[in-house]
Design an enzyme around this catalytic site. Structure first.
Site, mmCIF file in Angstrom:
data_model
loop_
_atom_site.group_PDB
_atom_site.id
_atom_site.type_symbol
_atom_site.label_atom_id
_atom_site.label_comp_id
_atom_site.label_asym_id
_atom_site.label_seq_id
_atom_site.Cartn_x
_atom_site.Cartn_y
_atom_site.Cartn_z
ATOM 1 N N GLU A 168 -93.270 63.924 11.641
ATOM 2 C CA GLU A 168 -92.885 62.706 12.359
ATOM 3 C C GLU A 168 -92.595 61.554 11.404
ATOM 4 O O GLU A 168 -92.312 60.439 11.830
ATOM 5 C CB GLU A 168 -93.940 62.309 13.404
ATOM 6 C CG GLU A 168 -95.353 62.207 12.896
ATOM 7 C CD GLU A 168 -96.367 61.893 13.999
ATOM 8 O OE1 GLU A 168 -95.994 61.484 15.103
ATOM 9 O OE2 GLU A 168 -97.571 62.071 13.728
ATOM 10 N N HIS B 166 -109.797 47.691 33.107
ATOM 11 C CA HIS B 166 -110.123 48.881 33.888
ATOM 12 C C HIS B 166 -108.904 49.394 34.643
ATOM 13 O O HIS B 166 -108.698 50.593 34.780
ATOM 14 C CB HIS B 166 -111.232 48.575 34.883
ATOM 15 C CG HIS B 166 -112.533 48.327 34.224
ATOM 16 N ND1 HIS B 166 -112.936 49.032 33.121
ATOM 17 C CD2 HIS B 166 -113.518 47.466 34.500
ATOM 18 C CE1 HIS B 166 -114.124 48.609 32.755
ATOM 19 N NE2 HIS B 166 -114.495 47.656 33.570
ATOM 20 N N ASN C 237 -90.836 61.201 18.628
ATOM 21 C CA ASN C 237 -91.003 59.787 18.996
ATOM 22 C C ASN C 237 -91.113 58.925 17.749
ATOM 23 O O ASN C 237 -90.439 57.907 17.607
ATOM 24 C CB ASN C 237 -92.274 59.585 19.843
ATOM 25 C CG ASN C 237 -92.299 60.468 21.067
ATOM 26 O OD1 ASN C 237 -91.260 60.945 21.501
ATOM 27 N ND2 ASN C 237 -93.472 60.711 21.623
ATOM 28 N N ASP C 238 -91.989 59.352 16.846
ATOM 29 C CA ASP C 238 -92.132 58.588 15.606
ATOM 30 C C ASP C 238 -91.044 58.930 14.601
ATOM 31 O O ASP C 238 -90.637 58.069 13.818
ATOM 32 C CB ASP C 238 -93.518 58.833 14.989
ATOM 33 C CG ASP C 238 -94.572 57.956 15.656
ATOM 34 O OD1 ASP C 238 -94.300 56.746 15.816
ATOM 35 O OD2 ASP C 238 -95.637 58.462 16.025
ATOM 36 N N ARG D 147 -104.731 67.658 18.491
ATOM 37 C CA ARG D 147 -104.341 66.777 17.390
ATOM 38 C C ARG D 147 -105.540 65.932 16.995
ATOM 39 O O ARG D 147 -106.178 65.323 17.866
ATOM 40 C CB ARG D 147 -103.183 65.867 17.797
ATOM 41 C CG ARG D 147 -102.748 64.992 16.625
ATOM 42 C CD ARG D 147 -101.465 64.284 16.892
ATOM 43 N NE ARG D 147 -101.624 63.213 17.867
ATOM 44 C CZ ARG D 147 -100.600 62.488 18.332
ATOM 45 N NH1 ARG D 147 -99.374 62.742 17.919
ATOM 46 N NH2 ARG D 147 -100.810 61.536 19.190
ATOM 47 N N ARG E 104 -90.265 51.870 18.351
ATOM 48 C CA ARG E 104 -90.140 52.684 19.565
ATOM 49 C C ARG E 104 -90.647 51.964 20.813
ATOM 50 O O ARG E 104 -90.450 52.443 21.929
ATOM 51 C CB ARG E 104 -90.868 54.034 19.386
ATOM 52 C CG ARG E 104 -92.370 53.919 19.273
ATOM 53 C CD ARG E 104 -93.020 55.249 18.884
ATOM 54 N NE ARG E 104 -93.792 55.816 19.971
ATOM 55 C CZ ARG E 104 -94.580 56.870 19.857
ATOM 56 N NH1 ARG E 104 -94.691 57.505 18.690
ATOM 57 N NH2 ARG E 104 -95.247 57.334 20.873
ATOM 58 N N CYS F 183 -93.011 68.235 20.132
ATOM 59 C CA CYS F 183 -93.857 67.619 21.156
ATOM 60 C C CYS F 183 -93.431 66.183 21.467
ATOM 61 O O CYS F 183 -94.084 65.517 22.269
ATOM 62 C CB CYS F 183 -95.326 67.676 20.758
ATOM 63 S SG CYS F 183 -95.670 66.844 19.215
ATOM 64 N N ARG G 261 -103.600 64.644 22.695
ATOM 65 C CA ARG G 261 -103.727 63.375 21.952
ATOM 66 C C ARG G 261 -105.177 62.901 22.071
ATOM 67 O O ARG G 261 -105.495 62.060 22.915
ATOM 68 C CB ARG G 261 -102.793 62.320 22.537
ATOM 69 C CG ARG G 261 -101.307 62.584 22.335
ATOM 70 C CD ARG G 261 -100.515 61.459 22.971
ATOM 71 N NE ARG G 261 -99.129 61.429 22.574
ATOM 72 C CZ ARG G 261 -98.112 61.828 23.339
ATOM 73 N NH1 ARG G 261 -98.338 62.315 24.539
ATOM 74 N NH2 ARG G 261 -96.872 61.733 22.899
#
Ligand code: PEP
Ligand code: MG
Length: 560
Positions: free
Chosen positions: A434, A208, A457-458, A341, A468, A505, A305
């Site tokens: 990506e 949590h 990023n990817d 996405r 990464r 992005c 996302r």
């Protein structure tokens, strides 16, 4: 001496601040007393009153959290309230009080401890983590019982917080909470104007505390062995919530590797008016990011996302639940584009609720587009929810981890078939660039697409075969590498020739130094975390002004 520790990255962001060390709570301790037979009813009365007070307190907390964080986070306290109000708790505790002639504290402790142990025995990580709810209820109940004096006709106690409000120290310096473990109640009661990061020795990615830290936008790392032995109160600590790296007492040379830190105060958000020539959209991970998105005056949502909406709830969302989220976001953007996405599950965004078999190499495995093709019902349900939401405003559908044109076409077709009967609004479809193979197939892919977005990023991860999320290889994760920029230049050249809008992005776009280079390549839109929109706009504004001056200079040279 600087000390590097590492743990599980649970909430993104890099932050430096002084440590506020919380001593572990005494949830394991209980004042057990033998009682006489004539005291049984009195103890039962105390127990019932404590349960009622705890339930009330949890309801208040849940309402406050619903307002401040959202309904998913509030559900945590509803679940705890249900535990407190479970009739079996009173029945079993009553039996213990009568049979063993012990006080209410001892009986409540025994019953809840027994539940907790049973939960921990279950071979299911999600359920094991939910044992934290039982510990929290036990802690609250014991605290309240401690405040209900004997006899019961004494004035009703008001429930004080069972831990001191550690983060409110009368000053407003940013602090990083360092604790053995955090309970949800602790996390939401933090003053987010002061707490800028969270580190815990124990806790999993679905705990949590992790869910709430993400919802509150606080960088956090958990599962750090030896944390409390290493960090002393007041010491500076640097958290990298993306890699899970924690640097205690960082040296000057280390800090110089994080140039943004000295200038970027995570507590402040710089609001800069939109600029016509360059759109700066928001990357959001959940609907809870919308207030910040508004504050930052985003030109739209450039990356939603959606997988995080599922991950934070640890379950699948049905069509109506998804529609409810998407339509609220589209409506809130009031005509500005919203790029949703479709689920990018798998890899480092493990979908535990899908119960997929473990993989040796999940980042190269069943994830993103591939996972959707293997589970078409996931895409179909999401497609219907998105199509319905598009009645409220312009929506772009972004397809993750696309490897080639065929794969994009197949998924787009699945989307179309699943939504044939829906009266949809304006919908555009585009792939993420990506994966290097998609970049090599850019022309073919763009001919099937309305737009595209580059996920650096990817793209960096797959182009240079560098994880990464692994700080050991972070040196090779280089957004400035010329090969990456050759790929970006080729992508923009193709996209501009074909007149297809392409934005970025990935995190690269939030680095202000990269903005002039991107503009030079022809980029006219990026999408970054809402907190960074202002800074990126400033960088774009000055880069565009310099570019305009250069054009004027060249023109005057030609004329003369
Ligand atoms: C990316 O890969 O650059 C991207 C934006 O997607 P994510 O970070 O969610 O993988
Ligand atoms: Mg990606």
């Amino acid at each position: 001496m600087e000390k590097r520790l590492s743990g599980i990255a649970i909430s993104d962001g890099v932050v430096l601040a002084r440590a506020e060390v919380l001593q572990s709570s005494s949830v394991g301790e209980v004042v057990a007393r033998d009682i006489a037979t004539e005291d049984i009813e009195r103890e039962l009365g105390r127990l019932k009153r404590a349960i009622a007070l705890v339930a009330d307190d949890l309801r208040n907390l849940s309402e406050r959290v619903a307002e401040r964080v959202g309904s998913a986070a509030a559900a945590i306290f509803e679940a705890q309230r249900a535990i407190a109000l479970d009739p079996a708790l009173v029945t079993e505790a009553e039996r213990i009080i009568r049979d063993q002639l012990v006080n209410a504290e001892a009986a409540a402790w025994q019953v809840l401890r027994e539940y907790e142990l049973r939960m921990l025995e279950i071979d299911n990580a999600a359920l094991r983590e939910r044992a934290a709810d039982l510990i929290e209820v036990r802690r609250r109940l014991l605290t309240v019982l401690g405040q209900i004096s004997i006899p019961t006709d004494s004035p009703q106690p008001s429930i004080a917080s069972d831990r001191p409000p550690k983060q409110r120290r009368g000053d407003s310096h940013p602090i990083i909470i360092v604790a053995e473990e955090l309970f949800p109640g602790d996390t939401v009661s933090f003053d987010t104007n002061q707490v800028v990061g969270i580190l815990t020795e124990h806790g999993g990615p679905a705990s949590h505390a992790a869910i709430l830290a993400r919802a509150l936008g606080i960088p956090a790392v958990t599962g750090i062995p030896g944390l409390l032995d290493e960090v002393r109160p007041g010491e500076p600590v640097l958290i990298n919530g993306r890699t899970g790296e924690v640097i205690v007492r960082p040296q000057r040379e280390t800090l110089s590797l994080y140039p943004g830190l000295s200038r970027f105060d995570p507590l402040r958000i710089q609001v800069v008016e939109p600029i016509r020539e360059f759109s700066v959209y928001a990357n959001i991970n959940s609907i809870e990011d919308m207030p910040l998105t508004h504050l930052a005056k985003a030109d739209g949502i450039g990356l939603y996302r959606t997988e995080f909406e599922f991950i934070i709830r640890d379950r699948l969302l049905n069509e109506d639940e998804q529609y409810d989220l998407y339509v609220r976001i589209v409506e809130a953007m009031n005509g500005k584009p919203v790029c949703i996405r479709i689920l990018d599950l798998g890899g480092d965004k493990a979908a535990r609720f899908l119960h997929l078999p473990p993989e040796e190499n999940p980042v190269l495995g069943y994830r993103g587009a591939r996972l959707l093709l293997g589970h078409p019902h996931l895409l179909e349900t999401q497609a219907r929810a998105i199509a319905r939401a598009s009645m409220a405003g312009p929506v772009q559908v972004l397809y993750p981890m696309i490897i080639d044109a065929q794969q994009f076409y197949t998924l787009r077709e699945l989307f179309r078939q699943a939504t044939q009967d829906i009266n949809a609004g304006p919908l555009a479809h585009g792939p993420m660039f990506e994966v290097p193979s998609a970049c090599l197939a850019a022309r073919e892919l763009l001919s099937l697409a309305d737009f595209a977005s580059i996920g650096t990023n990817d793209l960096i991860q797959y182009t240079f075969a560098v994880d990464r999320n692994n700080e050991l290889v972070a040196r090779d994760y280089n957004p400035q590498h010329p090969i990456l920029w050759t790929m970006l230049a080729q992508l923009y050249q193709t996209a501009n020739e074909m007149n297809k809008p392409v934005s970025i992005c990935g995190e690269l776009a939030s680095n202000r130094q990269m903005i002039p280079r991107l503009i030079e390549l022809g980029a006219r839109a990026v999408s970054v975390s809402p907190r960074l929109i202002g800074q990126v706009r400033l960088a774009a504004r000055s880069a565009l002004a310099i570019a305009a001056k250069d054009v004027l200079k060249n023109q005057s040279r030609i004329v003369s």
